[in-house]
Design an enzyme around this catalytic site. Structure first.
Site, PDB file in Angstrom:
ATOM      1  N   PHE A 114       0.849  46.741 -38.916  1.00  0.00           N
ATOM      2  CA  PHE A 114       1.444  46.025 -37.874  1.00  0.00           C
ATOM      3  C   PHE A 114       0.302  45.408 -37.220  1.00  0.00           C
ATOM      4  O   PHE A 114      -0.751  46.023 -36.933  1.00  0.00           O
ATOM      5  CB  PHE A 114       2.052  47.279 -36.770  1.00  0.00           C
ATOM      6  CG  PHE A 114       2.448  46.642 -35.389  1.00  0.00           C
ATOM      7  CD1 PHE A 114       3.513  45.954 -35.016  1.00  0.00           C
ATOM      8  CD2 PHE A 114       1.288  46.447 -34.500  1.00  0.00           C
ATOM      9  CE1 PHE A 114       3.961  45.703 -33.906  1.00  0.00           C
ATOM     10  CE2 PHE A 114       1.623  46.027 -32.969  1.00  0.00           C
ATOM     11  CZ  PHE A 114       2.915  45.539 -32.921  1.00  0.00           C
ATOM     12  N   ASN A 144      -2.690  47.048 -25.445  1.00  0.00           N
ATOM     13  CA  ASN A 144      -2.205  48.225 -25.912  1.00  0.00           C
ATOM     14  C   ASN A 144      -0.755  48.740 -25.356  1.00  0.00           C
ATOM     15  O   ASN A 144      -0.113  49.407 -26.495  1.00  0.00           O
ATOM     16  CB  ASN A 144      -3.245  49.338 -25.368  1.00  0.00           C
ATOM     17  CG  ASN A 144      -4.607  49.214 -26.169  1.00  0.00           C
ATOM     18  OD1 ASN A 144      -4.787  48.556 -27.262  1.00  0.00           O
ATOM     19  ND2 ASN A 144      -5.761  49.365 -25.375  1.00  0.00           N
ATOM     20  N   LEU A 186      -0.010  43.013 -33.301  1.00  0.00           N
ATOM     21  CA  LEU A 186       0.636  42.549 -32.100  1.00  0.00           C
ATOM     22  C   LEU A 186       1.109  41.139 -32.047  1.00  0.00           C
ATOM     23  O   LEU A 186       2.434  40.741 -32.071  1.00  0.00           O
ATOM     24  CB  LEU A 186       0.003  43.028 -30.822  1.00  0.00           C
ATOM     25  CG  LEU A 186       0.885  42.522 -29.648  1.00  0.00           C
ATOM     26  CD1 LEU A 186       2.091  43.321 -29.327  1.00  0.00           C
ATOM     27  CD2 LEU A 186      -0.217  42.848 -28.414  1.00  0.00           C
ATOM     28  N   TYR A 208     -13.179  41.892 -38.255  1.00  0.00           N
ATOM     29  CA  TYR A 208     -11.728  41.912 -37.895  1.00  0.00           C
ATOM     30  C   TYR A 208     -10.665  41.273 -39.174  1.00  0.00           C
ATOM     31  O   TYR A 208     -11.392  40.599 -39.801  1.00  0.00           O
ATOM     32  CB  TYR A 208     -11.585  40.679 -36.767  1.00  0.00           C
ATOM     33  CG  TYR A 208     -10.179  40.775 -36.004  1.00  0.00           C
ATOM     34  CD1 TYR A 208      -9.733  41.881 -35.215  1.00  0.00           C
ATOM     35  CD2 TYR A 208      -9.105  39.746 -36.170  1.00  0.00           C
ATOM     36  CE1 TYR A 208      -8.709  42.226 -34.626  1.00  0.00           C
ATOM     37  CE2 TYR A 208      -8.021  39.632 -35.374  1.00  0.00           C
ATOM     38  CZ  TYR A 208      -7.772  41.016 -34.656  1.00  0.00           C
ATOM     39  OH  TYR A 208      -6.529  41.091 -34.147  1.00  0.00           O
ATOM     40  N   VAL A 251      -3.806  53.225 -26.520  1.00  0.00           N
ATOM     41  CA  VAL A 251      -2.486  52.959 -27.197  1.00  0.00           C
ATOM     42  C   VAL A 251      -1.988  54.445 -27.217  1.00  0.00           C
ATOM     43  O   VAL A 251      -0.675  54.438 -27.192  1.00  0.00           O
ATOM     44  CB  VAL A 251      -2.723  52.498 -28.693  1.00  0.00           C
ATOM     45  CG1 VAL A 251      -1.293  52.335 -29.490  1.00  0.00           C
ATOM     46  CG2 VAL A 251      -3.373  51.080 -28.594  1.00  0.00           C
ATOM     47  N   GLY A 295      -4.478  50.202 -37.221  1.00  0.00           N
ATOM     48  CA  GLY A 295      -6.044  50.060 -36.597  1.00  0.00           C
ATOM     49  C   GLY A 295      -6.824  50.680 -37.726  1.00  0.00           C
ATOM     50  O   GLY A 295      -6.413  51.176 -38.693  1.00  0.00           O
ATOM     51  N   ARG A 304      -9.375  64.350 -32.462  1.00  0.00           N
ATOM     52  CA  ARG A 304     -10.333  64.970 -33.058  1.00  0.00           C
ATOM     53  C   ARG A 304     -10.860  66.240 -32.229  1.00  0.00           C
ATOM     54  O   ARG A 304     -11.378  67.187 -32.881  1.00  0.00           O
ATOM     55  CB  ARG A 304     -11.597  63.963 -32.983  1.00  0.00           C
ATOM     56  CG  ARG A 304     -11.489  62.850 -34.228  1.00  0.00           C
ATOM     57  CD  ARG A 304     -12.594  62.086 -34.498  1.00  0.00           C
ATOM     58  NE  ARG A 304     -13.025  61.166 -33.176  1.00  0.00           N
ATOM     59  CZ  ARG A 304     -14.025  60.256 -33.439  1.00  0.00           C
ATOM     60  NH1 ARG A 304     -14.458  59.911 -34.717  1.00  0.00           N
ATOM     61  NH2 ARG A 304     -14.300  59.441 -32.469  1.00  0.00           N
ATOM     62  N   ASN A 310      -5.560  60.044 -28.093  1.00  0.00           N
ATOM     63  CA  ASN A 310      -6.228  59.987 -26.621  1.00  0.00           C
ATOM     64  C   ASN A 310      -6.833  58.661 -26.289  1.00  0.00           C
ATOM     65  O   ASN A 310      -7.583  58.452 -25.456  1.00  0.00           O
ATOM     66  CB  ASN A 310      -7.446  60.938 -26.569  1.00  0.00           C
ATOM     67  CG  ASN A 310      -8.691  60.779 -27.676  1.00  0.00           C
ATOM     68  OD1 ASN A 310      -8.466  60.018 -28.392  1.00  0.00           O
ATOM     69  ND2 ASN A 310      -9.810  61.360 -27.424  1.00  0.00           N
ATOM     70  N   SER A 311      -6.636  57.768 -27.584  1.00  0.00           N
ATOM     71  CA  SER A 311      -6.942  56.369 -27.169  1.00  0.00           C
ATOM     72  C   SER A 311      -5.769  55.706 -26.219  1.00  0.00           C
ATOM     73  O   SER A 311      -4.973  56.273 -25.655  1.00  0.00           O
ATOM     74  CB  SER A 311      -6.718  55.481 -28.329  1.00  0.00           C
ATOM     75  OG  SER A 311      -5.403  55.541 -28.788  1.00  0.00           O
TER      76      SER A 311
HETATM   77  N1  LIG Z   1      -2.731  45.929 -34.362  1.00  0.00           N
HETATM   78  C1  LIG Z   1      -2.534  45.721 -33.262  1.00  0.00           C
HETATM   79  O1  LIG Z   1      -2.121  44.791 -32.906  1.00  0.00           O
HETATM   80  C2  LIG Z   1      -3.490  46.660 -32.239  1.00  0.00           C
HETATM   81  C3  LIG Z   1      -3.326  46.376 -30.935  1.00  0.00           C
HETATM   82  C4  LIG Z   1      -3.914  47.273 -30.183  1.00  0.00           C
HETATM   83  C5  LIG Z   1      -4.840  48.363 -30.505  1.00  0.00           C
HETATM   84  N2  LIG Z   1      -4.701  48.276 -31.845  1.00  0.00           N
HETATM   85  C6  LIG Z   1      -5.864  49.293 -32.507  1.00  0.00           C
HETATM   86  O2  LIG Z   1      -5.335  50.559 -31.852  1.00  0.00           O
HETATM   87  C7  LIG Z   1      -6.493  51.385 -31.752  1.00  0.00           C
HETATM   88  C8  LIG Z   1      -6.779  52.170 -30.639  1.00  0.00           C
HETATM   89  O3  LIG Z   1      -7.080  51.029 -29.512  1.00  0.00           O
HETATM   90  P1  LIG Z   1      -7.489  51.305 -28.014  1.00  0.00           P
HETATM   91  O4  LIG Z   1      -7.930  50.569 -27.235  1.00  0.00           O
HETATM   92  O5  LIG Z   1      -6.356  52.187 -27.436  1.00  0.00           O
HETATM   93  O6  LIG Z   1      -8.646  52.384 -28.105  1.00  0.00           O
HETATM   94  P2  LIG Z   1      -9.614  53.104 -27.076  1.00  0.00           P
HETATM   95  O7  LIG Z   1      -9.153  53.418 -25.648  1.00  0.00           O
HETATM   96  O8  LIG Z   1     -11.009  52.532 -26.866  1.00  0.00           O
HETATM   97  O9  LIG Z   1      -9.942  54.799 -27.734  1.00  0.00           O
HETATM   98  C9  LIG Z   1     -10.530  54.589 -28.968  1.00  0.00           C
HETATM   99  C10 LIG Z   1     -10.198  56.072 -29.563  1.00  0.00           C
HETATM  100  O10 LIG Z   1     -10.537  55.965 -30.945  1.00  0.00           O
HETATM  101  C11 LIG Z   1     -10.965  57.394 -31.120  1.00  0.00           C
HETATM  102  N3  LIG Z   1     -11.721  57.511 -32.589  1.00  0.00           N
HETATM  103  C12 LIG Z   1     -12.695  56.414 -32.633  1.00  0.00           C
HETATM  104  N4  LIG Z   1     -13.056  56.454 -33.843  1.00  0.00           N
HETATM  105  C13 LIG Z   1     -12.253  57.552 -34.695  1.00  0.00           C
HETATM  106  C14 LIG Z   1     -12.311  57.690 -35.896  1.00  0.00           C
HETATM  107  N5  LIG Z   1     -13.383  57.511 -36.878  1.00  0.00           N
HETATM  108  N6  LIG Z   1     -11.548  58.891 -36.075  1.00  0.00           N
HETATM  109  C15 LIG Z   1     -10.384  59.237 -35.229  1.00  0.00           C
HETATM  110  N7  LIG Z   1     -10.454  58.677 -33.897  1.00  0.00           N
HETATM  111  C16 LIG Z   1     -11.329  57.906 -33.560  1.00  0.00           C
HETATM  112  C17 LIG Z   1     -11.592  57.922 -30.021  1.00  0.00           C
HETATM  113  O11 LIG Z   1     -11.266  58.998 -30.018  1.00  0.00           O
HETATM  114  P3  LIG Z   1     -12.465  60.567 -29.721  1.00  0.00           P
HETATM  115  O12 LIG Z   1     -12.203  60.809 -28.100  1.00  0.00           O
HETATM  116  O13 LIG Z   1     -12.297  61.492 -30.701  1.00  0.00           O
HETATM  117  O14 LIG Z   1     -13.724  59.699 -29.900  1.00  0.00           O
HETATM  118  C18 LIG Z   1     -10.708  57.207 -28.832  1.00  0.00           C
HETATM  119  O15 LIG Z   1      -9.676  58.014 -28.720  1.00  0.00           O
HETATM  120  C19 LIG Z   1      -7.692  50.750 -32.272  1.00  0.00           C
HETATM  121  O16 LIG Z   1      -7.749  50.916 -33.680  1.00  0.00           O
HETATM  122  C20 LIG Z   1      -7.203  49.389 -31.955  1.00  0.00           C
HETATM  123  O17 LIG Z   1      -7.802  48.403 -32.948  1.00  0.00           O
HETATM  124  C21 LIG Z   1      -4.297  47.548 -32.619  1.00  0.00           C
END
Ligand SMILES: NC(=O)c1ccc[n+]([C@@H]2O[C@H](COP(=O)([O-])OP(=O)(O)OC[C@H]3O[C@@H](n4cnc5c(N)ncnc54)[C@H](OP(=O)(O)O)[C@@H]3O)[C@@H](O)[C@H]2O)c1
Length: 318
Positions: free
Chosen positions: A254, A120, A256, A50, A148, A230, A168, A145-146
């Site tokens: 960024f 998210n 949160l 992290y 977020v 991320g 992807r 597709n995540s």
């Molecule tokens: N900075 C902040 O405050 C904050 C807050 C919330 C979330 N985030 C970040 O936002 C991101 C998404 O979170 P989430 O909970 O929405 O995710 P999630 O719903 O668990 O979905 C994960 C996604 O990541 C994709 N993925 C995984 N590895 C990848 C790679 N190497 N290249 C491209 N795509 C990849 C997967 O796509 P496939 O279907 O193609 O496998 C899937 O769509 C994470 O990185 C998380 O840490 C950051």
């Protein structure tokens, strides 16, 4: 993203019996936690990757939903209120914490929608509001597709913005109305230009990093902003310096929790109420729900490639 095997080799996650939390002081509440997802950030903390140092052992769980069982006399809460904890540690069954660390769940949400509202959707909304955009402007995002990504697409439409979503695999998402979906690849910028008919893109949202940052930056118009929030690729951002200089691009990060650090409890309550209203009926798909005692199986599932939907922990089941 850590692989499941690596994750379990490196972590030493255990479920601890803690004493009953005891009655709340006048400004505290006691919660019985009900439901919590496993987020990418939880997996990164467990794997020791992290960004912000968190010393383990530590309580885990970025978000969740609980029910107030006891409320201090000086709080605005009452037994039976459903609340979102604002602090980390949601993988807990009973929890005593300051009343300023929780907000009431906006009315009308399912438990799943409530348990997944805190991180998210809030991130998606704050990302879209960080840069001044006007109606009809384009925003581009990767890993669309995540969860977020799905929230960005919905909230962008509600703000009158157009959304270009990079994934992807093209078949990995069902687009929202007006959303343009493009498959990632070396010629991403050219295909985005074709798909958007050359419309200038002022904001790019990057949660993949590595080479993906450079591909997304190449889609931006002069003066545009790339916001990195991320690290799904696990690689450092790679952006050609010539692109930054020639287009006068801004790159910013960024997170949160720091972004909302100055907000008052009333502002946060209003923020989550407005957010829930803007998202409407959206609820993320759930891949599976595990009891807390099956935490290791839940963690393996959450870290598995190709997982469809959120892995949830039912904290009310023993
Ligand atoms: N900075 C902040 O405050 C904050 C807050 C919330 C979330 N985030 C970040 O936002 C991101 C998404 O979170 P989430 O909970 O929405 O995710 P999630 O719903 O668990 O979905 C994960 C996604 O990541 C994709 N993925 C995984 N590895 C990848 C790679 N190497 N290249 C491209 N795509 C990849 C997967 O796509 P496939 O279907 O193609 O496998 C899937 O769509 C994470 O990185 C998380 O840490 C950051």
């Amino acid at each position: 993203m850590p692989k499941a095997a690596t994750l379990l080799e490196r972590n030493n996650v255990s479920i601890a019996e803690t004493p009953a939390p005891g009655p709340p002081s006048p400004r505290e509440v006691v919660l019985h936690m009900r439901l919590a997802p496993i987020n990418p950030a939880d997996l990164l903390i467990i794997a020791g990757n992290y960004a912000i140092g968190i010393d383990l052992p530590a309580p885990l769980g970025a978000e969740g939903v609980g029910i107030v069982t006891e409320a201090g006399a000086e709080t605005n809460f009452a037994p039976g209120d459903l609340v979102l904890p604002l602090v980390r540690g949601c993988w807990m069954q009973h929890w005593r914490l300051p009343a300023t660390s929780v907000v009431k769940v906006p009315p009308g949400l399912s438990l799943t929608a409530a348990a997944t509202l805190r991180i998210n959707p809030a991130t998606a909304r704050r990302l879209l509001l960080m840069v001044p955009l006007t109606t009809g402007d384009f925003v581009i995002q990767n890993a669309a597709n995540s969860m977020v990504g799905r929230c960005v697409a919905r909230l962008a439409a509600g703000l009158g913005l157009r959304c270009c979503s990079v994934v992807r695999r093209i078949d990995s998402l069902l687009p929202c109305e007006g959303e343009i979906v493009v498959e990632d690849g070396p010629d991403l910028a050219a295909r985005v230009t074709a798909a958007t008919h050359g419309a200038p893109i002022r904001l790019a949202l990057d949660c993949v990093a590595g080479e993906a940052s450079g591909r997304l930056a190449a889609c931006l118009a002069r003066g545009g902003t790339l916001t990195v929030f991320g690290h799904l690729s696990g690689a450092p951002c790679s952006i050609p310096s010539t692109l930054l200089t020639a287009r006068d691009l801004q790159v910013r990060g960024f997170s949160l929790r720091p972004a909302e650090a100055g907000a008052t409890p009333a502002q946060l309550t209003n923020f989550y109420r407005d957010l829930a209203a803007a998202l409407g009926s959206y609820t993320p798909p759930v891949a599976a729900t595990y009891r807390l005692r099956d935490l290791h199986a839940a963690l393996r599932h959450a870290a598995a490639p190709g997982r469809a939907g959120k892995v949830m922990l039912d904290l009310s089941a023993s």
